[in-house]
Enzyme design. Sequence first.
Site, PDB file in Angstrom:
ATOM      1  N   TYR A  75     104.212 -56.419  94.304  1.00  0.00           N
ATOM      2  CA  TYR A  75     103.858 -57.230  95.475  1.00  0.00           C
ATOM      3  C   TYR A  75     103.199 -58.535  95.037  1.00  0.00           C
ATOM      4  CZ  TYR A  75     100.332 -59.170  98.512  1.00  0.00           C
ATOM      5  OH  TYR A  75      99.531 -60.069  99.149  1.00  0.00           O
ATOM      6  N   HIS A  76     102.171 -58.437  94.182  1.00  0.00           N
ATOM      7  CA  HIS A  76     101.472 -59.661  93.753  1.00  0.00           C
ATOM      8  C   HIS A  76     102.438 -60.582  92.995  1.00  0.00           C
ATOM      9  CE1 HIS A  76      97.852 -56.993  94.336  1.00  0.00           C
ATOM     10  NE2 HIS A  76      97.316 -58.111  94.768  1.00  0.00           N
TER      11      HIS A  76
ATOM     12  N   SER B 152     100.822 -56.119  90.257  1.00  0.00           N
ATOM     13  CA  SER B 152     101.737 -55.236  90.995  1.00  0.00           C
ATOM     14  C   SER B 152     102.983 -56.047  91.323  1.00  0.00           C
ATOM     15  CB  SER B 152     101.109 -54.728  92.304  1.00  0.00           C
ATOM     16  OG  SER B 152     101.159 -55.745  93.297  1.00  0.00           O
TER      17      SER B 152
ATOM     18  N   LYS C  23     104.405 -62.944  95.063  1.00  0.00           N
ATOM     19  CA  LYS C  23     103.643 -64.132  95.493  1.00  0.00           C
ATOM     20  C   LYS C  23     103.631 -65.189  94.384  1.00  0.00           C
ATOM     21  CE  LYS C  23     101.703 -62.486  99.495  1.00  0.00           C
ATOM     22  NZ  LYS C  23     101.001 -63.004 100.662  1.00  0.00           N
TER      23      LYS C  23
ATOM     24  N   THR D 125      97.906 -65.012  97.049  1.00  0.00           N
ATOM     25  CA  THR D 125      96.854 -64.028  96.761  1.00  0.00           C
ATOM     26  C   THR D 125      96.146 -64.378  95.462  1.00  0.00           C
ATOM     27  OG1 THR D 125      96.447 -61.725  96.198  1.00  0.00           O
ATOM     28  CG2 THR D 125      98.658 -62.503  95.779  1.00  0.00           C
TER      29      THR D 125
HETATM   30  N1  USQ Z   1      90.071 -49.951  94.869  1.00  0.00           N
HETATM   31  C1  USQ Z   1      89.239 -48.864  94.615  1.00  0.00           C
HETATM   32  N2  USQ Z   1      89.245 -47.834  95.503  1.00  0.00           N
HETATM   33  C2  USQ Z   1      90.016 -47.830  96.630  1.00  0.00           C
HETATM   34  C3  USQ Z   1      90.867 -48.943  96.883  1.00  0.00           C
HETATM   35  C4  USQ Z   1      90.873 -49.974  95.966  1.00  0.00           C
HETATM   36  O1  USQ Z   1      88.510 -48.837  93.612  1.00  0.00           O
HETATM   37  O2  USQ Z   1      89.982 -46.854  97.378  1.00  0.00           O
HETATM   38  C5  USQ Z   1      90.075 -51.115  93.944  1.00  0.00           C
HETATM   39  C6  USQ Z   1      91.452 -51.483  93.430  1.00  0.00           C
HETATM   40  O3  USQ Z   1      91.794 -50.716  92.313  1.00  0.00           O
HETATM   41  C7  USQ Z   1      91.270 -52.968  93.144  1.00  0.00           C
HETATM   42  C8  USQ Z   1      90.267 -53.426  94.190  1.00  0.00           C
HETATM   43  O4  USQ Z   1      89.632 -52.252  94.670  1.00  0.00           O
HETATM   44  O5  USQ Z   1      90.689 -53.161  91.880  1.00  0.00           O
HETATM   45  C9  USQ Z   1      90.898 -54.165  95.359  1.00  0.00           C
HETATM   46  O6  USQ Z   1      91.890 -53.341  95.917  1.00  0.00           O
HETATM   47  P1  USQ Z   1      92.493 -53.586  97.379  1.00  0.00           P
HETATM   48  O7  USQ Z   1      93.375 -52.415  97.683  1.00  0.00           O
HETATM   49  O8  USQ Z   1      91.417 -53.927  98.335  1.00  0.00           O
HETATM   50  O9  USQ Z   1      93.311 -54.939  97.156  1.00  0.00           O
HETATM   51  P2  USQ Z   1      94.788 -55.219  96.599  1.00  0.00           P
HETATM   52  O10 USQ Z   1      95.622 -54.018  96.420  1.00  0.00           O
HETATM   53  O11 USQ Z   1      94.659 -56.099  95.403  1.00  0.00           O
HETATM   54  O12 USQ Z   1      95.442 -56.025  97.775  1.00  0.00           O
HETATM   55  C10 USQ Z   1      94.709 -56.605  98.857  1.00  0.00           C
HETATM   56  C11 USQ Z   1      95.712 -56.903  99.966  1.00  0.00           C
HETATM   57  C12 USQ Z   1      96.729 -57.896  99.446  1.00  0.00           C
HETATM   58  C13 USQ Z   1      95.983 -59.130  98.931  1.00  0.00           C
HETATM   59  C14 USQ Z   1      94.971 -58.737  97.877  1.00  0.00           C
HETATM   60  C15 USQ Z   1      94.113 -59.859  97.348  1.00  0.00           C
HETATM   61  O13 USQ Z   1      96.341 -55.706 100.395  1.00  0.00           O
HETATM   62  O14 USQ Z   1      97.649 -58.209 100.484  1.00  0.00           O
HETATM   63  O15 USQ Z   1      96.903 -60.030  98.383  1.00  0.00           O
HETATM   64  O16 USQ Z   1      94.074 -57.785  98.450  1.00  0.00           O
HETATM   65  S1  USQ Z   1      93.718 -59.663  95.623  1.00  0.00           S
HETATM   66  O17 USQ Z   1      93.198 -58.320  95.391  1.00  0.00           O
HETATM   67  O18 USQ Z   1      92.725 -60.676  95.257  1.00  0.00           O
HETATM   68  O19 USQ Z   1      94.958 -59.854  94.905  1.00  0.00           O
END
Ligand code: USQ
Length: 382
Positions: A181-182, A179, A185, A144
């Site tokens: 989870y991250h 997190s 990875k 990720t």
């Molecule tokens: N966010 C909001 N509002 C929401 C949901 C999320 O502002 O309702 C924000 C979060 O705080 C974050 C961003 O949007 O800053 C991305 O959140 P996300 O829930 O889309 O992504 P994340 O929790 O980081 O995890 C997802 C996948 C995970 C993958 C990751 C890639 O669930 O499996 O590894 O995206 S990354 O984000 O680049 O680490």
Amino acid sequence: MRVLILGGDGYLGWPTAMDFAAAGHEVMVADNYMRRNIAEATDSDALIGAPCLSERAAIFEAVGGKPIKVRISDLSDPEVMFGLVREMQPDTVVHYAEQPSAPYSMRGFREARETFQNNLDVTFNCIWAVKEHAPDAHIVKLGTMGEYGTPDIDIEEGWIEIEHKGRKDTFLYPRAAGSLYHTTKVLDTDLLWFYVRTYGLRVTDLMQGPVYGISTDEADLDPRLCPNFHYDDIFGTVVNRFLVQAVAGVPLTVYGGGGQTRGYLNLRDTLQCVRLAAEHPAGPGELRIFNQLTETFTVNDLAERVQQAGNQMGLDVEIRSIPNPRKEKEEHYYNPAHSGLTELGLKPHYMSETVLGAMLERIIENRDRIVSDRIMPRVRWS
Ligand code: USQ
């Protein structure tokens, strides 16, 4: 190629399996339904119900004409993993078999431990099964972009050359995940690197950003082949969530200031990237790392795009900042390199109003199934 897909029931695993099969590869999927079980236990079921894997495989064979073998088994059990690899002798192992939710991993001790144990055990078993029973197989591992965090310098593709006191060497790019989870990875990457440099395994580690989308060539053949499309706070990624919120008439849930920037990609591009990596394997003793994203956006950018697409379709979409349940920077520098997959041939599907509009149409068809209680964040980092 013979392709073994670990975690083949997931949002990405199932469409990947169909994509490889449609391209003429021999495919087996394995999964223990962990995500389904967590979704049920946390009241986070997907918007559109997906039949069990063997049913999906039968439907795909009937409408797509290609078989996909299915194993429902727990890959954190070494006997299971070893048996699968020994029996199939895969050319490629695609490893998605991890608990993928950051919020779930931050819910409490039990969930953190479950995430930690499953993710590390499966990676460890995968490495050993390949090393013992199919040492030429190429492991394509889903990492990720969140492994890197949000450093105040450019993010390179996995590696960085460092000059220190007049001498230079190349190291894994520093990681600082946001997190548990991250962080699993990050640990996976280190584990893979140890076994690659020690035993000459072939590994591609894909640092992927948040994925959005519902449509793929094969998923569109029959509604029952649809990926698990989540909009809840546990498994829903932000774009998918915002689109469902737009349809449900719930103000888009921007966490905090909304300046959080990430690298996003369409589900169709995940399939392209994984297949490109598999069809152009890493060499023996190589840990190849690609940053898997096509565009960067702030959360505020995303909310505005969804609002515009919604307004075009006559929806009245409001945006509302709510207290951020996570511990993350809300304003920061973000400039990740991502040329490796483009050089291999990736042709991006960008986040256009047409793409968002088509997703909204699909969600509107299923609007009666939206449960508004699943939308607001239920897990806080502290
Ligand atoms: N966010 C909001 N509002 C929401 C949901 C999320 O502002 O309702 C924000 C979060 O705080 C974050 C961003 O949007 O800053 C991305 O959140 P996300 O829930 O889309 O992504 P994340 O929790 O980081 O995890 C997802 C996948 C995970 C993958 C990751 C890639 O669930 O499996 O590894 O995206 S990354 O984000 O680049 O680490």
